[in-house]
Design an enzyme around this catalytic site. Sequence first.
Site, short mmCIF file in Angstrom:
data_model
loop_
_atom_site.label_atom_id
_atom_site.label_comp_id
_atom_site.label_asym_id
_atom_site.label_seq_id
_atom_site.Cartn_x
_atom_site.Cartn_y
_atom_site.Cartn_z
CD GLU A 62 -3.18 -1.09 0.56
OE1 GLU A 62 -3.18 -0.08 -0.33
OE2 GLU A 62 -3.91 -1.96 0.33
CB CYS B 271 -1.95 7.10 1.23
SG CYS B 271 -3.42 6.57 1.88
P1 NAD Z 1 8.22 5.40 4.75
O1 NAD Z 1 8.00 4.57 3.61
O2 NAD Z 1 9.42 6.20 5.21
O3 NAD Z 1 8.02 4.16 5.89
C1 NAD Z 1 7.02 3.43 5.98
C2 NAD Z 1 7.43 2.02 6.97
O4 NAD Z 1 8.32 1.42 6.03
C3 NAD Z 1 8.14 2.49 8.22
O5 NAD Z 1 7.59 1.79 9.28
C4 NAD Z 1 9.56 2.29 7.89
O6 NAD Z 1 10.25 2.13 9.03
C5 NAD Z 1 9.51 1.10 6.98
N1 NAD Z 1 10.52 0.79 6.09
C6 NAD Z 1 11.35 1.74 5.50
N2 NAD Z 1 12.04 1.24 4.57
C7 NAD Z 1 12.04 -0.16 4.75
C8 NAD Z 1 12.71 -1.48 4.15
N3 NAD Z 1 13.85 -1.29 3.52
N4 NAD Z 1 12.57 -2.47 4.71
C9 NAD Z 1 11.33 -2.68 5.72
N5 NAD Z 1 10.88 -1.58 6.24
C10 NAD Z 1 11.03 -0.39 5.81
O7 NAD Z 1 6.70 5.94 4.77
P2 NAD Z 1 6.15 6.96 5.83
O8 NAD Z 1 7.00 8.45 5.52
O9 NAD Z 1 5.98 6.53 7.15
O10 NAD Z 1 4.50 7.19 5.24
C11 NAD Z 1 4.37 8.08 4.03
C12 NAD Z 1 3.97 7.39 2.98
O11 NAD Z 1 3.28 6.25 3.10
C13 NAD Z 1 3.39 7.71 1.72
O12 NAD Z 1 3.92 7.80 0.42
C14 NAD Z 1 1.91 7.53 1.52
O13 NAD Z 1 1.51 7.69 0.46
C15 NAD Z 1 2.08 6.14 2.15
N6 NAD Z 1 1.01 5.45 2.53
C16 NAD Z 1 0.21 4.77 1.56
C17 NAD Z 1 -1.10 4.05 1.96
C18 NAD Z 1 -1.74 3.28 1.39
O14 NAD Z 1 -2.80 2.78 1.63
N7 NAD Z 1 -1.50 3.35 0.07
C19 NAD Z 1 -1.36 4.33 3.41
C20 NAD Z 1 -0.77 5.36 4.16
C21 NAD Z 1 0.42 5.86 3.78
#
Ligand code: NAD
Length: 517
Positions: A269, A303
């Site tokens: 997501e 998002c």
């Molecule tokens: P992010 O990608 O920085 O982090 C999200 C999560 O992923 C965190 O828990 C982080 O620690 C983990 N993570 C990052 N790199 C990783 C890796 N290599 N391996 C495993 N885990 C890893 O995102 P953010 O800044 O927390 O959130 C914002 C983003 O999330 C935006 O792009 C938003 O659109 C998206 N989002 C999407 C949805 C959806 O349903 N499509 C919902 C909510 C947020």
Amino acid sequence: MESTTVKKTIQKTLDQLGVKSQNFGTSTGSESFGNGETIKSFSPVDGELIGSVLSTTKADYEKVLNSAQLAYKTWRLKPAPLRGEIVRQFGDKLRELKQPLGELVSYEMGKSLQEGLGEVQEMIDICEFAVGLSRQLHGLTMHSERPGHRMYEQYHPLGIVGIISAFNFPVAVWSWNTALAWICGDVCVWKASEKAPLCSIACQNIIAKVLKDNNLPEGISCIINGNYKVGEFMTTDSRIPLISATGSTRMGKIVSKTVGERLGKSLLELGGNNAIIVTPDADLKMTIIGAVFGAVGTAGQRCTSTRRLIIHESMYNKVKEALVSAYKQLRIGNPLNENNHVGPLIDKDAVEMYQLALKKAIDEGGTILVEGGVLSGKGYESGCYVKPAIVEADNHFEIVQHETFAPILYLLKYTGSVENAIDIQNGVKQGLSSAIMTNNLREAELFLSQLGSDCGIANVNIGTSGAEIGGAFGGEKETGGGRESGSDAWKIYMRRQTNTINYTTELPLAQGIKFDL
Ligand code: NAD
């Protein structure tokens, strides 16, 4: 609200949720422990330190996995409706604790209190959905080509589901996954965002109590805490058949590759770049409400936030004027104060990204319609409050093609037929949410047809932001293709098995093959 009042409220909230200022970050339910580095959680609301958690080490992680594996042996044997009963009790506890949990979400993440409470309501709603579903995990039956044979398919639990979540929905996204995974017979390990770790501890405390009261193994729900390195413990771990990851597209590409290399399943997501098409037949008032809420709600950190408005030239000036006037009325400030419309961004890095995006938009030829900027002074001490901005731009600008997680709205003009607007709408790499504002049936239906929006969500006369839990939620293209929440999204949390039963004394082979002995 004065900061001393906020502090008192939050202390009460943390007490109600059992979150101590120094909580361990790793939990297998009743047992909490941690040996890793300290992660401090500062509120973007006032910059105050709320509490800290300890990051999960590899050794802690192994303890968690053992606990989850053990719990799975018991949990999968419980009939699904009885698993549903546990989810029902969890939902009841959430009802009791809606106010404090909503406050913590608002204070730790920075969204408005109303949205914080709304997030907890989503948790309650998905629990209700899951309870009903626990009596409905159905497969199909089909007719066999062989006489005296019966064929059907059934669904079994997968095992351990790893949940990685983003900061902007610090509790709801976990519950969308976990409520369904639990009724499906799976156990869950959750790595919450390192930017909102206390919310995960509060949730864990709530479910741990429910499990304990029912004499169930604590490992049914586990949390680990830390940054991407802790997330990688799970993505590389073949004991976890499904990783559900919510976050940026950048993260999703790495996670999908890592999980794919071990042929695990991933539910992704990821980021969106959502647009509303405003046609000549649009209702102006509805358009403005949908666009403004979509662009500035949660300070543009959803998002599904509206990032692009694609406006027909005949409506362009009217929409522009109405937007400018609406933006003048926006009140920016402490999100716990219900009078404010816009709260802070999550942290100063996000503020920097916002500033950079505005600069890029201008460098690429955009025109600022509503000026942005970082707020300072009384009430804005955290340095995370920014002004929602509007920029007249073009869809091909590099910055417009990107998701900036901040309240920046790009106005794009289209001429001619709605097909041109749909081309612009689809002309980005992301495919999460989309909307059309129109009273013209032909345009609305075209937008929803196979020639229309290429997004996972396509709305008519509603903005892009927000979704009900009854429908499957997710998006296409670089949004990752995953579906969570309602409809038949539960199927990803189970493995499918096709069964053929022969109730004759013969052994006919399929496809008419003869094998006489
Ligand atoms: P992010 O990608 O920085 O982090 C999200 C999560 O992923 C965190 O828990 C982080 O620690 C983990 N993570 C990052 N790199 C990783 C890796 N290599 N391996 C495993 N885990 C890893 O995102 P953010 O800044 O927390 O959130 C914002 C983003 O999330 C935006 O792009 C938003 O659109 C998206 N989002 C999407 C949805 C959806 O349903 N499509 C919902 C909510 C947020």
